[in-house]
Structure formats: C-alpha cells, structure tokens
Design a protein around this motif. Sequence first.
Motif, short mmCIF file in Angstrom:
data_model
loop_
_atom_site.label_atom_id
_atom_site.label_comp_id
_atom_site.label_asym_id
_atom_site.label_seq_id
_atom_site.Cartn_x
_atom_site.Cartn_y
_atom_site.Cartn_z
N ALA A 276 6.38 -13.69 -5.18
CA ALA A 276 5.74 -13.96 -3.89
C ALA A 276 6.29 -13.00 -2.85
CB ALA A 276 5.99 -15.40 -3.46
N GLY A 277 5.49 -12.81 -1.78
CA GLY A 277 5.93 -11.99 -0.68
C GLY A 277 5.21 -10.65 -0.62
N PRO A 278 5.57 -9.82 0.35
CA PRO A 278 4.86 -8.56 0.57
C PRO A 278 5.32 -7.44 -0.35
CG PRO A 278 6.55 -8.84 2.23
CD PRO A 278 6.57 -10.09 1.40
N ILE A 279 4.38 -6.57 -0.72
CA ILE A 279 4.67 -5.32 -1.42
C ILE A 279 3.99 -4.21 -0.66
CG2 ILE A 279 4.35 -3.95 -3.52
CD1 ILE A 279 4.29 -6.52 -5.12
N ARG A 280 4.76 -3.27 -0.20
CA ARG A 280 4.18 -2.09 0.47
C ARG A 280 4.06 -0.99 -0.58
NH1 ARG A 280 5.85 -0.10 6.40
NH2 ARG A 280 4.76 -2.06 6.80
N LEU A 281 2.81 -0.65 -0.91
CA LEU A 281 2.50 0.29 -1.99
C LEU A 281 1.91 1.57 -1.41
CD1 LEU A 281 1.99 0.94 -5.05
CD2 LEU A 281 -0.22 -0.21 -4.78
N ALA A 282 2.41 2.71 -1.83
CA ALA A 282 1.89 4.00 -1.39
C ALA A 282 1.27 4.73 -2.58
CB ALA A 282 3.00 4.86 -0.78
N ALA A 283 0.17 5.46 -2.32
CA ALA A 283 -0.51 6.19 -3.39
C ALA A 283 -1.31 7.33 -2.78
CB ALA A 283 -1.44 5.26 -4.18
N PRO A 284 -1.59 8.38 -3.55
CA PRO A 284 -2.49 9.43 -3.06
C PRO A 284 -3.86 8.84 -2.74
CG PRO A 284 -1.33 10.16 -5.03
CD PRO A 284 -1.05 8.69 -4.88
N VAL A 285 -4.57 9.44 -1.80
CA VAL A 285 -5.80 8.86 -1.25
C VAL A 285 -6.83 8.57 -2.34
CG1 VAL A 285 -7.72 9.17 0.34
CG2 VAL A 285 -5.43 9.93 0.99
N SER A 286 -7.27 9.60 -3.05
CA SER A 286 -8.33 9.41 -4.03
C SER A 286 -7.86 8.58 -5.22
CB SER A 286 -8.86 10.77 -4.51
OG SER A 286 -9.45 11.47 -3.46
N TYR A 287 -6.65 8.83 -5.67
CA TYR A 287 -6.13 8.06 -6.80
C TYR A 287 -6.00 6.59 -6.43
CZ TYR A 287 -3.30 6.86 -10.85
OH TYR A 287 -2.83 6.30 -12.00
N GLY A 288 -5.51 6.33 -5.24
CA GLY A 288 -5.40 4.94 -4.81
C GLY A 288 -6.75 4.26 -4.73
N ARG A 289 -7.73 4.97 -4.17
CA ARG A 289 -9.07 4.40 -4.00
C ARG A 289 -9.75 4.15 -5.34
NH1 ARG A 289 -14.05 6.89 -3.54
NH2 ARG A 289 -13.10 8.95 -3.37
#
Length: 307
Positions: free
Chosen positions: A91-104
């Motif tokens: 439970a709780g927050p996860i701040r996830l980062a990813a490249p724009v197109s790959y993330g989308r």
Amino acid sequence: MDLFESMGAFVRVVERGSFSAAARELGLGQPAVSKQVRALEQYLGGPLFARTTRQLSLTDQGRRFYDQCREILARIEAATLSFSSGHERIAGPIRLAAPVSYGRLCAVPLIGEFLKRHPDVVIDLRLSDHNEDLLKENIDLAIRIGVVRSEGLVAVPLGTSTRRVYAAPAYLHRRGTPLAPSGLADHNCIGFTLLEHYDMWRFKRASEEIGVSIKGNLTSNSSEAIREMVLAGLGISLSPEWLFATDVEQGKVLTVLDDYQTTALPVSAVLSPERRHSARVMAFLDFLREHAHKQGACAKRGPRRTT
C-alpha cells in the motif's frame, strides 16, 4: 524533539529542495520545519546543510546521514503497514519515472493490471526522455533504456528494446529506398540526441558488422518529436519497435533494411538501494520482471516491409 519526526522533516527538505516546499507537503509552517532540522543538527552535533551557498546543499556528513535516514524511515513504514495484517502490506504511493513513449505505450498498459492486484497502491507516473535524478525528484523506481551509468543505483534488467529503421511512404517515394546501410548516406537521417553516439548507426548481417555515420538536418531529444518528423516525411530514423508499431500496422510508416540487425538497447528498472526495503516498490519491481516479456513485446508486431 521527536527524533523520527525530525528525520522525516530533514528527508523532505532534501528531496523537495527547500524548507518551504517540505513545509507545504508536511502541512506545517516553514519555521516549524526549520526548527526540527536545527534540533536534529544540535542532537547530532554538526551541520547537515552547507548554508554558506545560496543553493541548498548537504554537507558530506549530511549526505551520509540522509542515505541512512531514508533506509531507516522506509523500514519503519514497512513495519507499520504490516502490523495490523500480520504480513507486509502492499500500500501507499509509488513515484514511477519512464521515457515518454515507452511509458505511454508499454508501462501504462501494465499499471492497470498491477493496481487490480494491489488497489491500495497509488502510482504517480512521471514521463520524460531525460533521466531524472532519483534522489532529487524522490523517484521510487525508474525505467531506463540504454546503459545505466549512475553510480550508487540498483539496475534490474527487464529485457532489451529492438530497433528498426523507419520512414514514411511519401519520403521513400521522394528519396528512394536504401537497400544497404551504406545507402543511408543519401538520406536525411534523424538522430536521437539522448543516446550516446547517436550519429553512428550500427548494423549486422551474418558475420558482417557495419557502422554508418549518419547525416541530416534534424535531431531531437524527444522520441515523440522524432515520430512526428518521420510521419511528416521529413526523414528516416533508427527507433525502437514500440514507437512505430501502430503506425506500421496502419501503413503510415514502413521499415527498411530489415535484412540487417541493429543494436538493441537494454531496458532496466532502476532504484536506489534503500527503496529495496519498501514492500510496494519491490512488489511493483517483481511485477515488471514477471511481465518483462510483455514490455519487450508491447509493440512487437510484424514489420511492414518496403516493396
């Protein structure tokens, strides 16, 4: 002084970059947060921040203490969440980062499935083609494409990103179709500047390895921009399959030089060592590893060859 509360305030100041930003997040006044940090420094017997500069920066002792604080607070959080249920709660927050197109295209389709399993998790997805500073931006987990060179981070392999050469039909009709890598010398090649040696495209066929120094009047640090340039018929690109998969299916873009292999880029999940003590972060990392084949295949559809 509440030691753990003061440690938490100190961590927020570091991660938010200012006392005022940390105070807003904690719902306190800035003087209260400053007082907590000063009390912590008095308790420790030395300064945590170098206050002689205009920009907030940590002392060497402060940096070491910060790393230890994050680990301690992560362990306390995990223990607190697991107390009521008898096992570690996801439970709780996860701040996830990813490249724009790959993330989308690749990460977003997986997030929904993960949240079905763990509805008490809240994901904050940050998309950027630049590698964000995990510490400064308080990133729990980042997906990165290419060689991970950041020291002090844990990189977990998720597979590779296969690349192909793409061009719009109108461009190929106007400029012709390269039949071998050497033919790229006659084309307007678009470079993705965030890659090391972006102006050198490498190919392989059987035992033959070929390096081509590309040229053109377009470069970009955005994969989304490169996609639009290709769709507009402005040039030819060496890009990941997932970037153009739908466009290839719809006939908007064609692949060329399919008889040659290109260098695949590694895909990794990256996190700081102390995040390994977070049950929710490790659950999401395990989920990514479990679905690594989907990420690699999120855009793998049959290429549409030129004729």
